[in-house]
Design an enzyme around this catalytic site. Structure first.
Site, PDB file in Angstrom:
ATOM      1  N   GLY A 159       0.791  -1.218   0.000  1.00  0.00           N
ATOM      2  CA  GLY A 159       0.000   0.000   0.000  1.00  0.00           C
ATOM      3  C   GLY A 159       0.826   1.270   0.000  1.00  0.00           C
ATOM      4  N   CYS A 160       0.174   2.363   0.382  1.00  0.00           N
ATOM      5  CA  CYS A 160       0.774   3.698   0.277  1.00  0.00           C
ATOM      6  C   CYS A 160       2.005   3.880   1.152  1.00  0.00           C
ATOM      7  CB  CYS A 160      -0.267   4.765   0.639  1.00  0.00           C
ATOM      8  SG  CYS A 160      -1.694   4.833  -0.472  1.00  0.00           S
TER       9      CYS A 160
END
Length: 385
Positions: A159-160
């Site tokens: 993810g981010c």
């Protein structure tokens, strides 16, 4: 455990960024999605409102089907759903488009750092929007001319937060193996995973993600290096009671993302105490590299830490001009900050970088902007986790 501390300095010596050739105004994306929701007027109105207020003006995509009408965009069909791209089709598009973007960012980073491909000892590749084997790491080694003996460390589906996690991993490598030069390459093609809207949460997630790539070279600075970011201590933490607030699952038609509206509030509740662990008794730094996961996230960090608009300006500007590029974004923010410091002929300044991802995970790291080589840049001991 103690926060990382080492006498061997590690720094970001060069950064490169890249965006696809197709740019699209946020107003056009909103109209595209609203047009695909003609049978759902309430959702269409919500889409226009949320797209207008999320802090994004321009995004980039690797797929030109977003540039036409709703009828021509297979990702956003409102009628017959049978022609929506399967996950297999999306992965083929990823395999086609990811390498050129990653290669462009990597070449810029190597040039910016004044390093040749033969200097690189480790390669960390980061992505959560596509997978294939042999992977991006192998293809980059061949295209860049890196040594076939480069130590490859793929970091996938994180993810981010993964861009900053990769930077911290590279720091650890350099501090543990003096003389190492680590190339980090992040590529995210988020628009490949847009889905026909069925609920408000899906529209919220679609309102700010875009495509891009970033890269950096991390190693011990030398006298020839200027305007680099010396990397200090940092860590990753799982925030309590937040496991279901950000999820990213593989579906039959791409990856399904869920973002809870509670995320800004959760960060506001827990972030101040975690930054207390990171900074100890030191005063708050001047520079803040905040991953712009959305306007609400930047607002939350600014409010909790009582930051000025100028301190959050780098993050808001990247969100405005490119959107949230997942793991790629934090290097866009660091590069904007670094170039601004260089243009201002700024002095040495302390900073904090942060990024957030599923878990709910927070990656936190101290850094120092160094205008000219200074072997005396060291970090004091800090608190114990």
């Amino acid at each position: 455990m103690n926060l990382l501390n080492s006498n061997s300095e590690a720094a970001i010596l060069g950064i490169g960024t890249a965006l696809p050739v197709h740019s699209i105004a946020q107003s056009d994306v909103a109209q595209l999605i609203a047009s695909s929701l003609q049978d759902h007027p309430d959702l269409a109105r919500f889409a226009r409102r949320i797209f207008k207020s999320c802090g994004v003006e321009t995004r980039y995509t690797c797929d030109d089907s977003y540039l036409g009408s709703a009828e021509g965009c297979r990702y956003l069909l409102s009628g017959d759903q049978s022609s929506i791209p399967t996950t297999e089709e999306r992965m083929k598009k990823y395999q086609q488009e990811a390498l050129p973007l990653g290669l462009a960012a990597a070449e810029k980073a190597l040039s910016d750092a004044g390093q040749s491909p033969g200097d690189i000892t480790h390669l960390i590749t980061v992505s959560c929007t596509g997978q294939y084997l042999p992977g991006l790491d192998v293809m980059l080694i061949r295209q860049l001319g890196l040594s076939p003996r480069v130590n490859r460390l793929p970091l996938i589906f994180q993810g981010c937060a993964a861009g900053l996690k990769a930077i911290q991993m590279a720091r650890d490598v350099v501090q543990g193996a003096p003389g190492s030069r680590v190339l980090v390459v992040c590529v995210e093609l988020c628009t490949l995973h847009f889905q026909p809207a069925k609920e408000r949460e899906a529209l919220f997630a679609a309102s700010f993600f875009g495509d891009g790539a970033s890269a950096c070279v991390i190693g011990a600075p030398e006298s020839r290096h200027h305007h680099y970011l010396s990397l200090g201590s940092g860590y990753s933490v799982l925030l309590p009671d937040s496991t279901e607030d950000m999820t990213w699952e593989v579906g039959n038609t791409g990856y399904d993302l869920y973002l809870s509206p509670r995320i800004p509030k959760l960060l506001g509740t827990h972030l101040e105490s975690e930054l207390g662990v990171l900074l100890g008794n030191d005063k708050l730094p001047e520079l803040w590299a905040i991953h712009p996961g959305g306007r609400g996230i930047v607002d939350s960090v600014q409010n909790v830490m009582n930051l000025s608009d100028q301190q959050t300006g780098y993050s808001r500007e990247i969100l405005r001009t490119a959107g949230n590029l997942s793991s790629v974004t934090i290097m866009f923010v660091l590069q904007a900050m670094r170039l601004d410091m260089k243009a201002q002929e700024g002095a040495l300044k302390e900073g904090v970088a942060m990024a957030f991802g599923p878990g709910l995970t927070a990656e936190l790291m101290r850094f120092t902007y160094v205008p000219a080589y200074s072997p005396s840049v060291k970090e004091q001991d800090h608190a114990v986790l």
